[in-house]
Design an enzyme around this catalytic site. Structure first.
Site, PDB file in Angstrom:
ATOM      1  N   ALA A   1     -43.879 -16.054 -43.436  1.00 35.33           N
ATOM      2  CA  ALA A   1     -42.772 -15.644 -44.308  1.00 35.33           C
ATOM      3  C   ALA A   1     -41.612 -16.640 -44.214  1.00 35.33           C
ATOM      4  O   ALA A   1     -40.926 -16.905 -45.200  1.00 35.33           O
ATOM      5  CB  ALA A   1     -42.293 -14.250 -43.925  1.00 35.33           C
ATOM      6  N   THR A   2     -41.415 -17.187 -43.032  1.00 35.15           N
ATOM      7  CA  THR A   2     -40.320 -18.148 -42.866  1.00 35.15           C
ATOM      8  C   THR A   2     -40.492 -19.346 -43.790  1.00 35.15           C
ATOM      9  O   THR A   2     -39.543 -19.746 -44.487  1.00 35.15           O
ATOM     10  CB  THR A   2     -40.228 -18.612 -41.397  1.00 35.15           C
ATOM     11  OG1 THR A   2     -39.912 -17.482 -40.573  1.00 35.15           O
ATOM     12  CG2 THR A   2     -39.171 -19.685 -41.208  1.00 35.15           C
TER      13      THR A   2
ATOM     14  N   CYS B   1     -37.327 -12.650 -32.802  1.00 33.96           N
ATOM     15  CA  CYS B   1     -36.798 -14.024 -32.822  1.00 33.96           C
ATOM     16  C   CYS B   1     -35.390 -14.074 -32.264  1.00 33.96           C
ATOM     17  O   CYS B   1     -34.870 -15.144 -32.004  1.00 33.96           O
ATOM     18  CB  CYS B   1     -36.849 -14.615 -34.219  1.00 33.96           C
ATOM     19  SG  CYS B   1     -36.236 -13.518 -35.457  1.00 33.96           S
TER      20      CYS B   1
ATOM     21  N   ALA C   1     -48.801 -12.279 -43.046  1.00 34.46           N
ATOM     22  CA  ALA C   1     -49.982 -11.439 -42.807  1.00 34.46           C
ATOM     23  C   ALA C   1     -49.909 -10.683 -41.490  1.00 34.46           C
ATOM     24  O   ALA C   1     -50.429  -9.580 -41.366  1.00 34.46           O
ATOM     25  CB  ALA C   1     -51.245 -12.302 -42.830  1.00 34.46           C
ATOM     26  N   HIS C   2     -49.233 -11.272 -40.482  1.00 31.94           N
ATOM     27  CA  HIS C   2     -49.291 -10.639 -39.155  1.00 31.94           C
ATOM     28  C   HIS C   2     -48.435  -9.398 -39.055  1.00 31.94           C
ATOM     29  O   HIS C   2     -48.407  -8.735 -38.007  1.00 31.94           O
ATOM     30  CB  HIS C   2     -48.935 -11.647 -38.066  1.00 31.94           C
ATOM     31  CG  HIS C   2     -47.491 -12.054 -38.023  1.00 31.94           C
ATOM     32  ND1 HIS C   2     -46.607 -11.548 -37.092  1.00 31.94           N
ATOM     33  CD2 HIS C   2     -46.788 -12.909 -38.788  1.00 31.94           C
ATOM     34  CE1 HIS C   2     -45.419 -12.094 -37.303  1.00 31.94           C
ATOM     35  NE2 HIS C   2     -45.504 -12.913 -38.321  1.00 31.94           N
TER      36      HIS C   2
ATOM     37  N   THR D   1     -54.145 -28.746 -46.352  1.00 32.29           N
ATOM     38  CA  THR D   1     -55.422 -28.035 -46.407  1.00 32.29           C
ATOM     39  C   THR D   1     -55.224 -26.571 -46.049  1.00 32.29           C
ATOM     40  O   THR D   1     -54.574 -26.251 -45.057  1.00 32.29           O
ATOM     41  CB  THR D   1     -56.426 -28.680 -45.413  1.00 32.29           C
ATOM     42  OG1 THR D   1     -56.605 -30.054 -45.793  1.00 32.29           O
ATOM     43  CG2 THR D   1     -57.758 -27.961 -45.427  1.00 32.29           C
TER      44      THR D   1
ATOM     45  N   GLN E   1     -41.337  -6.763 -44.206  1.00 33.82           N
ATOM     46  CA  GLN E   1     -41.400  -5.485 -43.477  1.00 33.82           C
ATOM     47  C   GLN E   1     -41.720  -4.307 -44.390  1.00 33.82           C
ATOM     48  O   GLN E   1     -41.659  -3.152 -43.958  1.00 33.82           O
ATOM     49  CB  GLN E   1     -40.062  -5.228 -42.757  1.00 33.82           C
ATOM     50  CG  GLN E   1     -39.808  -6.183 -41.619  1.00 33.82           C
ATOM     51  CD  GLN E   1     -40.727  -5.986 -40.403  1.00 33.82           C
ATOM     52  OE1 GLN E   1     -41.440  -4.987 -40.298  1.00 33.82           O
ATOM     53  NE2 GLN E   1     -40.711  -6.923 -39.479  1.00 33.82           N
TER      54      GLN E   1
ATOM     55  N   ASN F   1     -36.000  -5.280 -40.846  1.00 34.72           N
ATOM     56  CA  ASN F   1     -36.965  -5.342 -39.745  1.00 34.72           C
ATOM     57  C   ASN F   1     -36.525  -4.580 -38.515  1.00 34.72           C
ATOM     58  O   ASN F   1     -37.339  -4.251 -37.672  1.00 34.72           O
ATOM     59  CB  ASN F   1     -37.250  -6.796 -39.376  1.00 34.72           C
ATOM     60  CG  ASN F   1     -35.983  -7.613 -39.193  1.00 34.72           C
ATOM     61  OD1 ASN F   1     -35.050  -7.519 -39.979  1.00 34.72           O
ATOM     62  ND2 ASN F   1     -35.953  -8.444 -38.160  1.00 34.72           N
TER      63      ASN F   1
HETATM   64  C1  LIG Z   1     -37.852  -9.186 -42.670  1.00 39.12           C
HETATM   65  C2  LIG Z   1     -38.507 -10.385 -42.040  1.00 39.12           C
HETATM   66  N1  LIG Z   1     -38.529 -11.551 -42.740  1.00 39.12           N
HETATM   67  C3  LIG Z   1     -39.099 -12.651 -42.214  1.00 39.12           C
HETATM   68  C4  LIG Z   1     -39.671 -12.635 -40.941  1.00 39.12           C
HETATM   69  C5  LIG Z   1     -40.309 -13.914 -40.410  1.00 39.12           C
HETATM   70  O1  LIG Z   1     -41.710 -13.733 -40.306  1.00 39.12           O
HETATM   71  P1  LIG Z   1     -42.558 -14.965 -39.656  1.00 39.12           P
HETATM   72  O2  LIG Z   1     -44.006 -14.546 -39.787  1.00 39.12           O
HETATM   73  O3  LIG Z   1     -42.104 -15.063 -38.224  1.00 39.12           O
HETATM   74  O4  LIG Z   1     -42.212 -16.201 -40.455  1.00 39.12           O
HETATM   75  C6  LIG Z   1     -39.674 -11.444 -40.201  1.00 39.12           C
HETATM   76  C7  LIG Z   1     -40.261 -11.402 -38.817  1.00 39.12           C
HETATM   77  N2  LIG Z   1     -39.526 -10.522 -37.951  1.00 39.12           N
HETATM   78  C8  LIG Z   1     -40.022 -10.292 -36.625  1.00 39.12           C
HETATM   79  C9  LIG Z   1     -40.017 -11.569 -35.822  1.00 39.12           C
HETATM   80  S1  LIG Z   1     -38.432 -12.262 -35.773  1.00 39.12           S
HETATM   81  C10 LIG Z   1     -39.214  -9.175 -35.926  1.00 39.12           C
HETATM   82  O5  LIG Z   1     -39.385  -8.990 -34.711  1.00 39.12           O
HETATM   83  O6  LIG Z   1     -38.455  -8.496 -36.645  1.00 39.12           O
HETATM   84  C11 LIG Z   1     -39.091 -10.307 -40.754  1.00 39.12           C
HETATM   85  O7  LIG Z   1     -39.076  -9.133 -40.081  1.00 39.12           O
END
Ligand SMILES: Cc1ncc(COP(=O)(O)O)c(CN[C@@H](CS)C(=O)O)c1O
Length: 398
Positions: free
Chosen positions: A71-72, A328, A202-203, A239, A181, A153
Site C-alpha cells: 500500500a505504501t 510502523c 494483501a497482507h 517483473t 484497513q 488503522n
Molecule cells: C491505513 C494503512 N495504510 C497504509 C498502510 C501501509 O501498508 P504497507 O503494506 O506497510 O505498505 C497501513 C499499514 N498499517 C500497519 C503497519 S504500519 C499498522 O500497524 O497499522 C495502513 O494501516
C-alpha cells in the site's frame, strides 16, 4: 496459549492462499513477459487473480488495477503521480488529506509540502471521524487531489467515503482513498462511492506481505513512480511477483465474499465486543473515539495509569500479541498521533492498546486474552508510583 490480536499490523496468510502460491516458485516459474511456454504458463492464474481483484472492489472492466509491492508504494504512486501530472505539469497547487492518515499518506504529503505544494490536513472530531462537509469547505479551484482513508488503522473508524466521493465528483477533483484497513472488513465498492484511486495491501486480508495494488478509474492517469519495462502497461515497471499476485487475488476473493463480510460483521464483531466489554469492566478504561461506526475487528482502548509499551511487554510474556497503535510507529515512544489528533492529553496518548482480530481468532483465545489483560492491568497499576484511582479525571481528559 498464543493469541495474535495485531491483525491490523499484518495477518497470517490463509493456508488456502499459500497452497495457491506454491506452484509459482518451482513449477510455473517463468517470467510472465517471456513469450515461451514457461512464461505463458503463468498467465491463466494471473488473469484469474486480476479478475478476483476487480470483483473484490467492484471495479469496472475498463478500469485499471496495478500490482505494486504494498500500500505504501501504491499511495506514493498516486500522490506523487498527481503531483507530477496536475501540479508540476498543470495549474493545480493544493492537496487535501486528514490528520489521521497512515504515515505513507502523511509523509508523501509532507514531501510535497517541501516541494512547495499546499496541503490541508483536515481535523477529526472527538469520535475520530472527519466530517465530509469539511472537504467541501476546503476544496478550491487549484485542488489537485483529495486523499482520505476508508478506515483508520488504529481506531477502526470508518470515514464518509460515499459523501466525500460525491463532493469530489461535483467539484471535478480526483479522489483517492487508502482502503488498506477496509478491504476484507467492510464492503468496498468503487462504483458506489465515486472513488477514482484506491490503494491496498494483501497482507491485511490474509494474503502475502510484499504485494499490493492501485485501482485507477478509467479516464484517470498517473505518471508512474517506477520506470523501466512495460509491465502493467507501463504503469509499474518491474517483473511481477507472480506467486504474490496470485495469492493476493485469492485472498481478495476469500476476504470480500458476502459470506466473509457477514462473518466479519457477525462472529468477529461479537468476539471484538466481548473482548472490549470485558476490558471496559476495568475502572478508568475508555474506547478511543467511541464504539460507533468502526471496522468490526478493531478496538483502541486507553487504560489509565498503564503505559502502552509496558502493557505490550506483559501481554507478550503471556503469549498475547497486540500493539499500541500502528506497527510502523511502534519503535518510537512518542504519544500516539491519532490519539493526539483527537485532542487527548499527552499522558493518555501513551496509554492506548490496539487489539485487532481476524477470522482465525477463536472464542477460547479471546477468553484467554481477557484474563491475561485483566491480570496485566492489575499488576502494572500496582507497580506504578504515579497511578491513583481517579475515575473522573480519565473521562474528561480524552
Ligand atoms: C491505513 C494503512 N495504510 C497504509 C498502510 C501501509 O501498508 P504497507 O503494506 O506497510 O505498505 C497501513 C499499514 N498499517 C500497519 C503497519 S504500519 C499498522 O500497524 O497499522 C495502513 O494501516
Amino acid at each position: 496459549m498464543e493469541v495474535y490480536l495485531d491483525n491490523n499490523a499484518t495477518t497470517m496468510v490463509d493456508p488456502k492462499v499459500f497452497e495457491e502460491m506454491k506452484p509459482f516458485f518451482i513449477e510455473k516459474y517463468g517470467n510472465p513477459n517471456s513469450l515461451h511456454r514457461f512464461g505463458a504458463g503463468t498467465h491463466p492464474k494471473m488473469l484469474e487473480a486480476l479478475n478476483y481483484l476487480y470483483e473484490g472492489i467492484n471495479a469496472a472492466d475498463e478500469d485499471d488495477i496495478v500490482i505494486t509491492a504494498n500500500a505504501t508504494e501504491s499511495i506514493n504512486s498516486v500522490i506523487k503521480g498527481i503531483w507530477v501530472d496536475k501540479i508540476l505539469n498543470g495549474d493545480k497547487k493544493h492537496i487535501i488529506t486528514s490528520e489521521v492518515e497512515h504515515p505513507a499518506v502523511t509523509a508523501a504529503c509532507k514531501f510535497l509540502e517541501s516541494q512547495g505544494v499546499a496541503v490541508t490536513y483536515l481535523p477529526v472530531n472527538e469520535q475520530g471521524v472527519l466530517e465530509a462537509s469539511a472537504v467541501k469547505e476546503y476544496i478550491k479551484e487549484d485542488t489537485a487531489l483529495v486523499s482520505i482513508m476508508w478506515a483508520n488503522n488504529e481506531t477502526g473508524k470508518i470515514f464518509p467515503i460515499k459523501e466525500i466521493g460525491q463532493i469530489c465528483k461535483a467539484a471535478g477533483v480526483p479522489f483517492h482513498t487508502d482502503a488498506t484497513q477496509a478491504i476484507g472488513k467492510v464492503k468496498v465498492d468503487v462504483q458506489d462511492t465515486n472513488v477514482d484511486y484506491l490503494t491496498f495491501s494483501a497482507h491485511k486480508f490474509h494474503g502475502p506481505k510484499g504485494v499490493g495494488g492501485t485501482y485507477i478509474r478509467k479516464g484517470y492517469t498517473l505518471t508512474p513512480l517506477l520506470h523501466g519495462g512495460e509491465q502493467m502497461g507501463g504503469l509499474r515497471a518491474g517483473t511481477v511477483d507472480v506467486a504474490s499476485m496470485v495469492g493476493m487475488g485469492l485472498a481478495m476473493k476469500l476476504a470480500t465474499s458476502p459470506i466473509a463480510l457477514a462473518h466479519e460483521e457477525g462472529h468477529i464483531k461479537r468476539l471484538r465486543d466481548k473482548l472490549e466489554n470485558a476490558i471496559l469492566e476495568i475502572p478508568e478504561t475508555i474506547v478511543i473515539g467511541g464504539k460507533e461506526n468502526r471496522t468490526p475487528n478493531t478496538t483502541l482502548i486507553s487504560i489509565r495509569g498503564v503505559e502502552g509499551e509496558s502493557m505490550l511487554w506483559d501481554l507478550n510474556q503471556n503469549g498475547v500479541g497486540a500493539s499500541t497503535g500502528s506497527a510502523c510507529a511502534s519503535e518510537d515512544l512518542e504519544a500516539n498521533p491519532v490519539m493526539n489528533a483527537f485532542g487527548s492529553d499527552s499522558e493518555l496518548a501513551h496509554t492506548g492498546v490496539r487489539l485487532s482480530l481476524s477470522r482465525f481468532n477463536t472464542e477460547e483465545q479471546i477468553d484467554y486474552a481477557i484474563n491475561v489483560i485483566k491480570n496485566a492491568v492489575e499488576r502494572l497499576r500496582g507497580l506504578s508510583s504515579s497511578y491513583a484511582y481517579a475515575p473522573e479525571s480519565h473521562k474528561s481528559a480524552l
